[in-house]
Every structure is written in C-alpha cells, then in structure tokens.
Motif scaffolding. Structure first.
Motif, PDB file in Angstrom:
ATOM      1  N   PRO A 158     -29.092  95.099  36.051  1.00 32.74           N
ATOM      2  CA  PRO A 158     -30.047  94.471  36.968  1.00 32.74           C
ATOM      3  C   PRO A 158     -29.486  94.281  38.377  1.00 32.74           C
ATOM      4  O   PRO A 158     -30.215  94.457  39.357  1.00 32.74           O
ATOM      5  CB  PRO A 158     -30.340  93.131  36.290  1.00 32.74           C
ATOM      6  CG  PRO A 158     -30.127  93.390  34.835  1.00 32.74           C
ATOM      7  CD  PRO A 158     -28.969  94.356  34.784  1.00 32.74           C
ATOM      8  N   GLN A 196     -38.882  96.474  35.433  1.00 33.52           N
ATOM      9  CA  GLN A 196     -38.338  95.324  34.713  1.00 33.52           C
ATOM     10  C   GLN A 196     -37.699  94.335  35.668  1.00 33.52           C
ATOM     11  O   GLN A 196     -37.886  93.119  35.545  1.00 33.52           O
ATOM     12  CB  GLN A 196     -37.312  95.815  33.683  1.00 33.52           C
ATOM     13  CG  GLN A 196     -37.877  96.727  32.614  1.00 33.52           C
ATOM     14  CD  GLN A 196     -36.795  97.289  31.721  1.00 33.52           C
ATOM     15  OE1 GLN A 196     -35.772  96.647  31.468  1.00 33.52           O
ATOM     16  NE2 GLN A 196     -36.994  98.495  31.218  1.00 33.52           N
ATOM     17  N   TRP A 197     -36.936  94.867  36.622  1.00 27.67           N
ATOM     18  CA  TRP A 197     -36.261  94.006  37.600  1.00 27.67           C
ATOM     19  C   TRP A 197     -37.276  93.221  38.416  1.00 27.67           C
ATOM     20  O   TRP A 197     -37.155  92.011  38.603  1.00 27.67           O
ATOM     21  CB  TRP A 197     -35.390  94.869  38.508  1.00 27.67           C
ATOM     22  CG  TRP A 197     -34.795  94.153  39.670  1.00 27.67           C
ATOM     23  CD1 TRP A 197     -33.622  93.448  39.705  1.00 27.67           C
ATOM     24  CD2 TRP A 197     -35.347  94.059  41.006  1.00 27.67           C
ATOM     25  NE1 TRP A 197     -33.409  92.930  40.969  1.00 27.67           N
ATOM     26  CE2 TRP A 197     -34.448  93.290  41.779  1.00 27.67           C
ATOM     27  CE3 TRP A 197     -36.494  94.566  41.609  1.00 27.67           C
ATOM     28  CZ2 TRP A 197     -34.672  93.012  43.116  1.00 27.67           C
ATOM     29  CZ3 TRP A 197     -36.733  94.290  42.942  1.00 27.67           C
ATOM     30  CH2 TRP A 197     -35.837  93.514  43.691  1.00 27.67           C
ATOM     31  N   VAL A 233     -29.664  97.600  40.162  1.00 32.00           N
ATOM     32  CA  VAL A 233     -31.038  97.847  40.606  1.00 32.00           C
ATOM     33  C   VAL A 233     -31.326  97.012  41.853  1.00 32.00           C
ATOM     34  O   VAL A 233     -31.944  97.487  42.812  1.00 32.00           O
ATOM     35  CB  VAL A 233     -32.049  97.533  39.491  1.00 32.00           C
ATOM     36  CG1 VAL A 233     -33.485  97.689  40.003  1.00 32.00           C
ATOM     37  CG2 VAL A 233     -31.820  98.436  38.288  1.00 32.00           C
ATOM     38  N   GLY A 234     -30.854  95.757  41.842  1.00 32.79           N
ATOM     39  CA  GLY A 234     -31.009  94.904  43.017  1.00 32.79           C
ATOM     40  C   GLY A 234     -30.344  95.507  44.243  1.00 32.79           C
ATOM     41  O   GLY A 234     -30.884  95.429  45.354  1.00 32.79           O
ATOM     42  N   THR A 289     -37.847  89.285  39.209  1.00 32.30           N
ATOM     43  CA  THR A 289     -37.425  88.860  40.544  1.00 32.30           C
ATOM     44  C   THR A 289     -38.605  88.492  41.432  1.00 32.30           C
ATOM     45  O   THR A 289     -38.552  87.498  42.158  1.00 32.30           O
ATOM     46  CB  THR A 289     -36.609  89.986  41.219  1.00 32.30           C
ATOM     47  OG1 THR A 289     -35.517  90.351  40.362  1.00 32.30           O
ATOM     48  CG2 THR A 289     -36.068  89.535  42.563  1.00 32.30           C
TER      49      THR A 289
END
Length: 210
Positions: free
Chosen positions: A35, A175-176, A38-39, A180
């Motif tokens: 995650p 998903q992230w 991905v961020g 978020t």
C-alpha cells in the motif's frame, strides 16, 4: 521489461503515506506492490501534474478540475528493459512518460519510438530484433554504456507481461483509494485507466517483413 515511475521529489510528500524511496529512484508497477508503494506511485502522479491533494476527501473534484485543463494525467517513467544475463539496463529518459508505454507495440512493426533524453537511447532495428544502446552519464554509478537486444519474437510476451502488471497495479489503486479517499476511488481508477491506457487490448501481432 516492466513499467516504472521515477519517484524523485516524493521524499517530502505528506498527503498520505508513501514508501521509502526505491533504489535508484525507480519504482516498478505491478500487482505485488505494498500500500505504501501504491501511495508513492500516486504521489508521483499528483505531484508531477501539480494537482492539489487537500482536502483529501475532495480528491475526485480536485482531479477533475485538473483534467478540465490537462485532459489527461501524465507521469515520468515508461518501460525499463533489463538483460538478466548481462545486467545491462535501459531506463526511460527525461520527457519519456508512462502514458506512452504502448508505443512499444510500434517496435514490432520496425518503427522508431521516442525513449527520452538524459540519458539518450539509440534504437536500432537489426535482423529480427531491436538493439537499444544507452549512455549512463558521467554521474551515474552504472557502467558508461548499456546495450540490450530484444528479439521481435520475444517482444509480444514481454509487453503482455507489462500489460498484466499494469492491470494488477490498477487493481491495487482501487483498493488503496477505497481506504485512503473512498469518494474518489472509482473516479481515480477510471482516470488512470484512461490516461495510461491500461485495460484496452494490445496489438501484438508481428507483421511479416517484405
């Protein structure tokens, strides 16, 4: 061959958690990212486009305001090619964007493509293959010159793998974002898909030479 982003400039990013800068500042995109990675990818895309990230609850609106002028997202990166036998590596150069990754399909038809500069990459079509040669530059820790040759018969499978990895990355973005910035999740996935041409089919048939 893999799709990558340059992560320079994300060290001070604070809108959401990001990962430690990867070695060489190059982040490979796939469905196996954490995650935080991905961020980092999303921080690159928003920072490179100078897109506001606050308030994060309104990220979808901030994104659409940017798109009203820019029409699409762009990101520094592209496709990285590595020869696992020699460890030679060809990196996307400056001004080469991830949004242009599908141009590699044109190489199958013996066309030239733009691979950026600083470092410059020479692309040469040879019998049944394409040869890439890149100067690393005086400050680079890499050897001064890297050369990789790809057989055209092998290129469709390599690009298909890139395609699958980008689709995996896009799934992780969903998903992230759902955790978020839930209100922006669907919109963010749609815009990334459209801007970076991720889910559409690839034209991978090698045309016979005359």
């Amino acid at each position: 061959m893999d799709a990558v982003l340059e992560t320079y400039g994300t060290a001070d990013f604070t809108a959401w958690p990001v990962a430690e800068p990867p070695e060489g500042g190059i982040l490979a995109l796939s469905g196996q990212m954490s995650p935080a990675e991905v961020g980092t990818a999303m921080a690159v895309i928003f920072s490179y486009g100078d897109i506001p990230t606050a308030p994060i609850s309104d990220l979808h609106q901030l994104l659409d305001r940017h798109l009203a002028d820019a029409e699409a997202l762009v990101a520094p990166g592209g496709l990285r090619i590595r020869d696992t036998a020699t460890n030679a590596e060809i990196l996307p150069g400056c001004c080469c964007g991830l949004e242009n990754w599908r141009e590699w399909c044109d190489v199958l038809h013996e066309q030239d493509i733009w691979l950026g500069h600083g470092p410059d990459t020479d692309l040469e079509h040879v019998a049944g293959a394409v040869r890439l040669r890149q100067e690393s530059g005086s400050r680079s820790p890499l050897p001064p010159t890297h050369e990789v040759e790809i057989r055209l018969d092998d290129l469709p499978a390599l690009l298909a793998t890139v395609h699958l990895r980008l689709q995996g990355f896009l799934s992780l973005v969903g998903q992230w974002a759902s955790e978020t910035t839930p209100r922006a999740a669907d919109r963010l996935v749609t815009v990334l898909d459209e801007s970076f041409d991720i889910n559409g089919p690839l034209e991978l048939q090698v045309r016979p030479t005359s």
